[in-house]
Design an enzyme around this catalytic site. Structure first.
Site: not given
Lengths: 370, 370
Positions: A119, A154, A152, A208, A147, A222, A226
């Site tokens: 990113k 999508l 991810a 995880g 993309e 994060d 985006k």
């Protein structure tokens, strides 16, 4: 014709990509693309193509990087070698490094295409974003596809690009963009759910689903990256430095030095989260952590918000992402939903981008569906 | 560079496309594509490019077709003229005609690209589908894009193509593919809904959501065509002639000669539909008319099915489509939802396809997002 691919930072995602490319190379018929992996580089070593590595034995690549024939990593020589190859060549940046993103302009200048889930080049300095754009906007020059930076595999950015380029007006983009925060609030904030917030975080961490320090998820950065990428693709001048981001790490725990201590003390704030949740549920709503791009009013943000139970965001399951585009043509939003994290689906996003470049640069692609 | 577009059957959808292209031609900056409309043809007349028509005055096109300068329609001469033009040329088929679809091979042989919302070339004879594929599978030869044949502008076929081409395994594709049947069952089959089935059909018809004869929606053939297209893109050998399709027109009303008589007699069957609905609701489910592509077991079908209330299909609103892809990489399905019918969104799907062709054939496209 030849389409070369080189991977920077081949970890989990790069490994999944290599697996997918290897399976592809062994597939038959029209669908097979002439993709050749020609290089791998990590922070220590690099391996560059020689006659021993072909599309047919991609599995050798990862071991090659660990073997005696691997050379000391040298990104300059790596790019030099790639730029000298025949055919179209794409670098896949699988790192999350600012320093690697800063190299994109130099790669583009040499005619190398770029595909990446990183990113940083698109959500950091506006000047870098614009420079990358300027260098990839010539019709026959190198291309940049990213993309997998949002959702991810999508089809989020490809859809947004199609909307923007065909002249639709983006009114708002609203979504749950973090698999971690999706999982957390889908479990914590649901009618009948009884687990405390700290227990939900502990469970997500144990499975995880979080960063090693869950504060790196809960601080919203994060999601802010985006939202910045989506906003910029929609033509807005926004950045993580000015975007209002709701950091849901309780204030007293932000300066705590270790993740362990943070996890230990989080239960002190269960009552705070429980009240937010109860208030929402009593109003017939659930809590979701969302990113919001305001295409018209300049009120983009990242925040914890309430959604009524019959809203698509409320019925989300697992760690899925969901993204709703409200536009002039889609007053009822166009919605995309599904796994937005994980190595296989991220590699899928990268591979789809590579195919688009292969198509644009005429590298011998055939239509598989007939 | 030049990218020429010609439209066959410029009705509502073609008109919306012309509007979008005209707005685009007047836009500024990187995003503008060098698209030129060079011809229109309907069943009676045609207009071909002369110096009076440029991308800047697309609105003239539709009136030109009605004016004195229009010529008698002649598809052969139309295609001949287009094939003789400089640059890349795409024909947009906005008809729903089998006869026009049968011409695609001859157009492709002359190097003309094809973009269309017309399902006939892809859901009819398998031999025609394969011939179209063979002629458009050469990497530098002409391309065929038909995103708008399923879900209008929703990114359904592009996503399926990406999944297939990157080697994902399609387990199933399930969806509500008819705006009409979506609207009908979203209203009829919802907790608390009280309207009879015949009243719901009458309301949908009055609002213009159905075909002139609603039996053309209720017989499921439109959905069967979409399931066929999806299945074929996924690599299956299926067709509307062998697909099990649940025709929900009551048997005694299938031979009734007029739509009016059908509507008049439909209330006789309200009890039948009401029982289906009550049974579903008592089981905590709703009725939805769905298409189902079975990627592994050969059990593709079109049918009225039940979905539990917390399923995404149950909370659909208005006349939206919804499509869920379950694959090896997306065991939790990848879902796409939104308006799947209407002139503006269909034209959007066509325009997006035109951009993809423009990109592939290097017609001077720039990336708009920087």
């Amino acid at each position: 014709m030849v389409f070369n691919v080189a991977i920077v930072g081949p970890g989990l995602v790069g490994g999944a990509l290599i697996e997918q490319l290897a399976a592809h190379a062994q597939s038959a018929g029209f669908a097979r693309l002439p993709i050749t992996v020609v290089g791998l580089i990590n922070s220590k070593k690099m391996a560059l193509a020689n006659t021993a590595y072909t599309a047919a034995d991609l599995s050798q690549w990862q071991t090659a990087l660990l073997g005696d024939s691997a050379q000391t990593a040298d990104l300059t020589r790596f790019a030099d070698t790639l730029a000298g190859l025949k055919g179209a060549t794409a670098i896949v940046d699988c790192t999350s490094s600012d320093a690697i993103a800063a190299l994109y302009p130099s790669w583009l200048t040499r005619g190398l295409h770029i595909v990446t889930p990183n990113k940083k080049g698109f959500s950091g300095d506006m000047s870098l974003f614009r420079e990358i754009g300027r260098l990839s906007s010539s019709p026959l020059g190198p291309a940049v596809y990213h993309e997998a930076t949002v959702g991810a595999g999508l089809p989020v950015l490809s859809t947004l690009n199609d909307l923007v380029r065909t002249g639709d007006r983006i009114i708002k983009i609203e979504g749950i963009f973090s698999g971690t925060l999706s999982y957390l609030f889908n479990n914590f904030s649901a009618p009948g759910a009884t687990q405390s917030f700290s227990a939900c975080v502990a469970e997500a961490k144990a499975n995880g689903y979080t960063e090693p320090d869950p504060r790196d998820d809960l601080n919203g950065m994060d999601v802010a990256r985006k939202v910045t990428i989506l906003g910029r693709v929609a033509g807005l001048d926004i950045g993580t430095d000015t975007l209002p981001v709701e950091n849901i790490v309780p204030e007293p725990l932000r300066a705590v030095s270790t993740a362990d201590e943070f996890m230990q003390r989080l239960p002190e704030f269960d009552q705070h989260f429980s009240k937010l949740n109860t208030d929402a549920l009593q109003a017939g709503s659930v809590l979701r952590y969302v990113g919001f791009v305001d295409g018209v009013g300049g009120q983009s943000s990242v925040k914890l918000a309430r959604y009524p139970l019959d809203h698509p965001f409320a019925s989300l399951k697992g760690s899925d992402n969901i993204i709703a585009f409200t536009t002039e043509r889609f007053p009822n939003p166009l919605i995309i939903q599904g796994a937005g994290a994980g190595a296989a689906v991220t590699a899928f996003g990268i591979f789809s981008d590579l195919i688009k470049i292969a198509e644009r640069y005429g590298s011998g692609l055939a239509d598989p569906k007939f």
